[in-house]
Design a protein around this motif. Structure first.
Motif, PDB file in Angstrom:
ATOM      1  N   ALA A 157       0.705  -1.336  -0.023  1.00 29.63           N
ATOM      2  CA  ALA A 157      -0.065  -0.229  -0.162  1.00 29.63           C
ATOM      3  C   ALA A 157       0.969   1.283  -0.065  1.00 29.63           C
ATOM      4  O   ALA A 157       0.533   2.208  -0.579  1.00 29.63           O
ATOM      5  N   GLU A 158       1.976   1.226   0.471  1.00 25.34           N
ATOM      6  CA  GLU A 158       3.023   2.303   0.363  1.00 25.34           C
ATOM      7  C   GLU A 158       3.944   2.228  -0.323  1.00 25.34           C
ATOM      8  O   GLU A 158       5.271   2.438  -0.190  1.00 25.34           O
ATOM      9  N   ARG A 159       3.722   1.967  -1.491  1.00 26.20           N
ATOM     10  CA  ARG A 159       4.528   1.762  -2.834  1.00 26.20           C
ATOM     11  C   ARG A 159       5.315   3.263  -3.284  1.00 26.20           C
ATOM     12  O   ARG A 159       5.057   4.258  -2.936  1.00 26.20           O
ATOM     13  N   PRO A 160       6.621   2.766  -3.272  1.00 24.35           N
ATOM     14  CA  PRO A 160       7.665   3.706  -3.511  1.00 24.35           C
ATOM     15  C   PRO A 160       7.450   4.721  -4.801  1.00 24.35           C
ATOM     16  O   PRO A 160       6.833   3.970  -5.640  1.00 24.35           O
ATOM     17  N   LEU A 161       7.815   5.698  -4.933  1.00 22.73           N
ATOM     18  CA  LEU A 161       7.582   6.446  -5.658  1.00 22.73           C
ATOM     19  C   LEU A 161       9.133   7.094  -6.145  1.00 22.73           C
ATOM     20  O   LEU A 161       9.730   7.905  -5.671  1.00 22.73           O
ATOM     21  N   PHE A 199       5.160   9.331  -9.886  1.00 22.45           N
ATOM     22  CA  PHE A 199       4.824  10.718  -9.423  1.00 22.45           C
ATOM     23  C   PHE A 199       3.615  11.089 -10.115  1.00 22.45           C
ATOM     24  O   PHE A 199       2.661  11.456  -9.255  1.00 22.45           O
ATOM     25  N   GLU A 200       3.733  11.014 -11.370  1.00 24.26           N
ATOM     26  CA  GLU A 200       2.435  11.269 -12.248  1.00 24.26           C
ATOM     27  C   GLU A 200       1.171  10.410 -11.943  1.00 24.26           C
ATOM     28  O   GLU A 200       0.029  10.930 -11.810  1.00 24.26           O
ATOM     29  N   ARG A 201       1.251   9.145 -11.911  1.00 24.49           N
ATOM     30  CA  ARG A 201       0.507   8.195 -11.521  1.00 24.49           C
ATOM     31  C   ARG A 201      -0.294   8.601 -10.256  1.00 24.49           C
ATOM     32  O   ARG A 201      -1.370   8.360  -9.870  1.00 24.49           O
ATOM     33  N   ALA A 202       0.427   9.220  -9.333  1.00 31.83           N
ATOM     34  CA  ALA A 202       0.171   9.404  -7.794  1.00 31.83           C
ATOM     35  C   ALA A 202      -0.440  10.653  -7.712  1.00 31.83           C
ATOM     36  O   ALA A 202      -0.813  10.974  -6.621  1.00 31.83           O
ATOM     37  N   VAL A 203      -0.546  11.523  -8.429  1.00 35.82           N
ATOM     38  CA  VAL A 203      -1.271  12.968  -8.431  1.00 35.82           C
ATOM     39  C   VAL A 203      -2.687  12.489  -7.850  1.00 35.82           C
ATOM     40  O   VAL A 203      -3.322  11.668  -8.581  1.00 35.82           O
ATOM     41  N   GLY A 204      -2.926  13.184  -6.974  1.00 34.95           N
ATOM     42  CA  GLY A 204      -4.467  13.241  -6.213  1.00 34.95           C
ATOM     43  C   GLY A 204      -4.317  12.180  -5.002  1.00 34.95           C
ATOM     44  O   GLY A 204      -5.374  12.086  -4.105  1.00 34.95           O
ATOM     45  N   SER A 205      -3.353  11.460  -4.815  1.00 33.15           N
ATOM     46  CA  SER A 205      -3.102  10.709  -3.564  1.00 33.15           C
ATOM     47  C   SER A 205      -2.246  11.187  -2.507  1.00 33.15           C
ATOM     48  O   SER A 205      -1.450  12.340  -2.875  1.00 33.15           O
ATOM     49  N   HIS A 232       4.059  10.497   1.056  1.00 27.94           N
ATOM     50  CA  HIS A 232       4.886  11.085   2.042  1.00 27.94           C
ATOM     51  C   HIS A 232       6.408  10.913   1.270  1.00 27.94           C
ATOM     52  O   HIS A 232       6.572  10.325   0.544  1.00 27.94           O
ATOM     53  N   VAL A 233       6.984  12.539   1.531  1.00 29.51           N
ATOM     54  CA  VAL A 233       8.181  12.833   0.899  1.00 29.51           C
ATOM     55  C   VAL A 233       9.176  13.072   2.018  1.00 29.51           C
ATOM     56  O   VAL A 233       8.909  13.867   2.743  1.00 29.51           O
ATOM     57  N   SER A 234      10.393  12.629   1.789  1.00 36.08           N
ATOM     58  CA  SER A 234      11.477  12.926   2.600  1.00 36.08           C
ATOM     59  C   SER A 234      12.497  13.559   1.690  1.00 36.08           C
ATOM     60  O   SER A 234      13.010  13.364   0.923  1.00 36.08           O
ATOM     61  N   LEU A 235      13.303  14.664   2.336  1.00 35.82           N
ATOM     62  CA  LEU A 235      14.049  15.473   1.572  1.00 35.82           C
ATOM     63  C   LEU A 235      15.558  15.229   2.173  1.00 35.82           C
ATOM     64  O   LEU A 235      15.722  14.865   3.211  1.00 35.82           O
ATOM     65  N   ASP A 281      15.179  17.728  -7.121  1.00 28.98           N
ATOM     66  CA  ASP A 281      16.536  17.419  -6.693  1.00 28.98           C
ATOM     67  C   ASP A 281      16.431  17.480  -5.257  1.00 28.98           C
ATOM     68  O   ASP A 281      17.608  16.946  -4.481  1.00 28.98           O
ATOM     69  N   ALA A 282      15.451  17.969  -4.382  1.00 25.00           N
ATOM     70  CA  ALA A 282      15.736  17.960  -3.043  1.00 25.00           C
ATOM     71  C   ALA A 282      14.991  16.649  -2.334  1.00 25.00           C
ATOM     72  O   ALA A 282      15.013  16.279  -1.286  1.00 25.00           O
ATOM     73  N   VAL A 283      14.196  15.805  -3.229  1.00 25.39           N
ATOM     74  CA  VAL A 283      13.392  14.632  -2.742  1.00 25.39           C
ATOM     75  C   VAL A 283      14.597  13.430  -2.635  1.00 25.39           C
ATOM     76  O   VAL A 283      15.239  13.037  -3.439  1.00 25.39           O
ATOM     77  N   ALA A 284      14.770  13.016  -1.341  1.00 25.04           N
ATOM     78  CA  ALA A 284      15.645  11.771  -0.923  1.00 25.04           C
ATOM     79  C   ALA A 284      14.759  10.556  -1.199  1.00 25.04           C
ATOM     80  O   ALA A 284      15.263   9.683  -1.967  1.00 25.04           O
ATOM     81  N   SER A 285      13.383  10.607  -0.626  1.00 23.91           N
ATOM     82  CA  SER A 285      12.667   9.353  -1.047  1.00 23.91           C
ATOM     83  C   SER A 285      11.020   9.776  -0.776  1.00 23.91           C
ATOM     84  O   SER A 285      10.677  10.836  -0.473  1.00 23.91           O
ATOM     85  N   ALA A 286      10.323   9.112  -1.720  1.00 23.42           N
ATOM     86  CA  ALA A 286       8.618   9.382  -1.670  1.00 23.42           C
ATOM     87  C   ALA A 286       8.220   8.073  -1.723  1.00 23.42           C
ATOM     88  O   ALA A 286       8.670   6.876  -2.293  1.00 23.42           O
TER      89      ALA A 286
END
Length: 157
Positions: free
Chosen positions: A84-88, A94-100, A103-106, A146-151
């Protein structure tokens, strides 16, 4: 062999197998846990994967890995759904997750925070736009790519 090289080789070996079954490669991990190495391949499709999908891919990938033998040490192969917490990871994720809810870590703090959770409003080359709640107030946060470490997708409580 470096872990990154193993992951690249496994991705190349996995893609034709997944294409034949109309499945998507979400991620490949190769890591040591305790004294054992684990090779994890995460797959998906619209509507989700089932145990039969995982089993087919596991058997075919195992045979292919035995042929090519790219990993010099013993390891455990696991093929599964990303959950359920699929990585992006890729722009398409990310495009498929728009509207969802995500969690984004920087890498570095943005406005004093290194992690944000909220609804992904948009995603493009310049970054992601999230609607987050801060002390009960909704606000928009722009996060440069470029600020996104994981999502990952997240479950809203």
């Amino acid at each position: 062999m470096p872990k990154e090289r193993v992951v690249d080789i496994v991705e190349q070996l996995t893609l034709p197998i997944l294409e034949a079954h109309e499945l998507e490669l979400v991620d490949v991990e190769y890591k040591k846990e305790g004294g054992s190495w684990f090779l994890r391949v995460f797959i998906d499709k619209p509507g989700g994967v089932d145990i039969d999908d995982c089993s087919k891919v596991s058997e075919q990938l195992s045979d292919r890995l035995d042929e090519v033998d790219p990993i010099p040490t013993a390891y455990f192969l696991e093929v599964s759904s990303p959950g359920a917490e699929r990585p992006l990871k890729k722009p398409a994720d990310f495009e498929r997750a728009v509207g969802s809810y995500v969690h984004v870590s920087l890498y570095q703090p943005l406005d004093g925070q290194k992690a944000f959770e909220g609804v992904l409003l948009s995603y493009g080359a310049d970054g992601a736009e999230l609607e987050v709640r801060e002390k009960g107030v909704r606000k928009h946060v722009h996060i440069p790519v470029d600020a996104v470490a994981s999502a990952r997708l997240a479950i809203e409580f």
